[in-house]
Scaffold this motif. Structure first.
Motif, mmCIF file in Angstrom:
data_model
loop_
_atom_site.group_PDB
_atom_site.id
_atom_site.type_symbol
_atom_site.label_atom_id
_atom_site.label_comp_id
_atom_site.label_asym_id
_atom_site.label_seq_id
_atom_site.Cartn_x
_atom_site.Cartn_y
_atom_site.Cartn_z
ATOM 1 N N PRO A 15 0.702 -0.107 -5.915
ATOM 2 C CA PRO A 15 1.136 -2.015 -5.567
ATOM 3 C C PRO A 15 2.326 -2.683 -6.052
ATOM 4 N N LYS A 16 2.398 -3.581 -5.991
ATOM 5 C CA LYS A 16 3.864 -3.900 -5.911
ATOM 6 C C LYS A 16 4.477 -3.674 -7.402
ATOM 7 N N SER A 17 3.687 -3.588 -8.160
ATOM 8 C CA SER A 17 4.755 -3.797 -9.959
ATOM 9 C C SER A 17 4.676 -2.077 -9.569
ATOM 10 N N GLN A 18 3.932 -0.860 -9.286
ATOM 11 C CA GLN A 18 4.399 0.670 -8.540
ATOM 12 C C GLN A 18 5.257 0.887 -8.100
ATOM 13 N N ASP A 24 12.145 7.190 3.292
ATOM 14 C CA ASP A 24 12.349 7.070 5.069
ATOM 15 C C ASP A 24 10.907 7.709 5.269
ATOM 16 N N PHE A 25 10.106 6.942 5.878
ATOM 17 C CA PHE A 25 8.665 7.436 5.963
ATOM 18 C C PHE A 25 8.658 7.112 7.333
ATOM 19 N N LEU A 26 8.187 8.475 8.804
ATOM 20 C CA LEU A 26 7.553 7.573 9.644
ATOM 21 C C LEU A 26 8.706 7.024 10.642
ATOM 22 N N ASN A 27 9.832 6.993 10.082
ATOM 23 C CA ASN A 27 11.466 5.874 10.369
ATOM 24 C C ASN A 27 11.470 4.322 9.486
ATOM 25 N N GLN A 28 10.330 3.994 8.596
ATOM 26 C CA GLN A 28 10.806 2.930 7.622
ATOM 27 C C GLN A 28 10.832 3.037 6.141
ATOM 28 N N ASP A 29 11.513 1.752 5.385
ATOM 29 C CA ASP A 29 11.807 2.150 4.279
ATOM 30 C C ASP A 29 9.997 1.758 3.585
ATOM 31 N N THR A 30 9.477 2.933 3.411
ATOM 32 C CA THR A 30 8.342 2.637 2.270
ATOM 33 C C THR A 30 8.152 3.320 0.822
ATOM 34 N N PRO A 31 7.424 2.273 0.726
ATOM 35 C CA PRO A 31 7.664 2.685 -0.902
ATOM 36 C C PRO A 31 5.946 3.808 -1.143
ATOM 37 N N VAL A 32 6.236 4.559 -2.556
ATOM 38 C CA VAL A 32 5.720 5.831 -2.782
ATOM 39 C C VAL A 32 5.398 5.992 -3.893
ATOM 40 N N PHE A 33 3.376 6.343 -4.032
ATOM 41 C CA PHE A 33 3.433 7.085 -5.507
ATOM 42 C C PHE A 33 4.326 7.659 -6.220
ATOM 43 N N MET A 34 4.329 7.790 -7.694
ATOM 44 C CA MET A 34 4.818 8.959 -8.441
ATOM 45 C C MET A 34 4.191 9.833 -8.912
ATOM 46 N N GLY A 35 3.176 9.028 -8.937
ATOM 47 C CA GLY A 35 2.013 9.906 -10.224
ATOM 48 C C GLY A 35 2.133 11.429 -10.671
ATOM 49 N N ALA A 36 1.357 11.616 -9.220
ATOM 50 C CA ALA A 36 0.903 13.123 -8.883
ATOM 51 C C ALA A 36 2.128 14.071 -9.408
ATOM 52 N N ALA A 37 3.660 14.098 -8.881
ATOM 53 C CA ALA A 37 4.777 14.249 -9.595
ATOM 54 C C ALA A 37 5.035 13.988 -10.922
ATOM 55 N N LYS A 38 4.349 13.172 -10.924
ATOM 56 C CA LYS A 38 4.901 13.117 -12.738
ATOM 57 C C LYS A 38 3.959 13.727 -13.405
ATOM 58 N N LEU A 39 2.448 13.713 -12.610
ATOM 59 C CA LEU A 39 1.838 14.615 -13.924
ATOM 60 C C LEU A 39 2.290 16.327 -13.360
ATOM 61 N N HIS A 101 -4.432 1.381 6.602
ATOM 62 C CA HIS A 101 -4.823 0.772 5.300
ATOM 63 C C HIS A 101 -3.915 -0.113 4.833
ATOM 64 N N ARG A 102 -2.573 -0.293 6.018
ATOM 65 C CA ARG A 102 -1.267 -0.820 5.391
ATOM 66 C C ARG A 102 -0.398 -0.433 4.664
ATOM 67 N N ARG A 103 0.409 0.832 4.825
ATOM 68 C CA ARG A 103 1.276 1.143 3.477
ATOM 69 C C ARG A 103 2.512 0.780 3.661
ATOM 70 N N TRP A 104 2.387 -0.092 4.074
ATOM 71 C CA TRP A 104 3.963 -0.934 4.954
ATOM 72 C C TRP A 104 3.606 -2.616 4.031
ATOM 73 N N LYS A 105 2.555 -2.385 3.186
ATOM 74 C CA LYS A 105 2.253 -3.882 2.467
ATOM 75 C C LYS A 105 3.756 -4.295 2.189
ATOM 76 N N HIS A 106 4.071 -3.385 1.493
ATOM 77 C CA HIS A 106 5.410 -4.182 0.471
ATOM 78 C C HIS A 106 6.733 -3.705 0.775
ATOM 79 N N SER A 107 8.121 -4.639 0.761
ATOM 80 C CA SER A 107 8.687 -4.334 0.533
ATOM 81 C C SER A 107 9.870 -4.302 -0.489
ATOM 82 N N ARG A 108 11.585 -2.909 -0.007
ATOM 83 C CA ARG A 108 12.206 -3.378 -1.150
ATOM 84 C C ARG A 108 11.877 -4.524 -1.815
ATOM 85 N N HIS A 109 12.759 -5.504 -1.158
ATOM 86 C CA HIS A 109 13.041 -7.233 -1.333
ATOM 87 C C HIS A 109 12.457 -8.160 -1.562
#
Length: 109
Positions: A15-18, A24-39, A101-109
């Motif tokens: 979600p945008k708030s997270q 860089d994922f499949l040649n695009q700037d991509t937000p990713v979940f960090m929950g699994a790594a944090k756990l 599933h719209r992996r790139w629906k959020h941009s950094r800006h």
């Protein structure tokens, strides 16, 4: 201590708030979940990537990839490792990945 495991389906867009970490994922700037790594870091457990491979119609094999020791240095390193393996698997069999599933629906800006 009871043995256990956590399962994450982690190839979606957070979600945008997270959106706190991008790569860089499949040649695009991509937000990713960090929950699994944090756990993983918080519990001291191991991270394993599970990948299903279609062997023939209606039949699949599941393969596991252990996270390398050096990735446990930080949440960011774990997140990068997971997404690198995910990207590699998508490139090997793009027809098995859900592209809608719209992996790139959020941009950094």
């Amino acid at each position: 201590k009871n043995p256990g495991s956590n399962l994450f389906i982690a190839d979606q867009s957070p979600p945008k708030s997270q959106c706190e970490f991008y790569l860089d994922f499949l040649n695009q700037d991509t937000p990713v979940f960090m929950g699994a790594a944090k756990l993983t870091k918080a519990t001291g457990n191991k991270m394993v990537f599970a990948h299903m491979e279609r062997t023939r119609r209606g039949y699949y094999d599941i393969h596991f990839t252990d996270c390398p020791d050096e990735a446990y240095e930080s949440v960011e390193n774990l997140t990068v490792w997971f997404n690198q393996v995910l990207e590699e698997k998508i490139k090997m069999t793009p027809e098995l990945w859900l592209w809608s599933h719209r992996r790139w629906k959020h941009s950094r800006h």
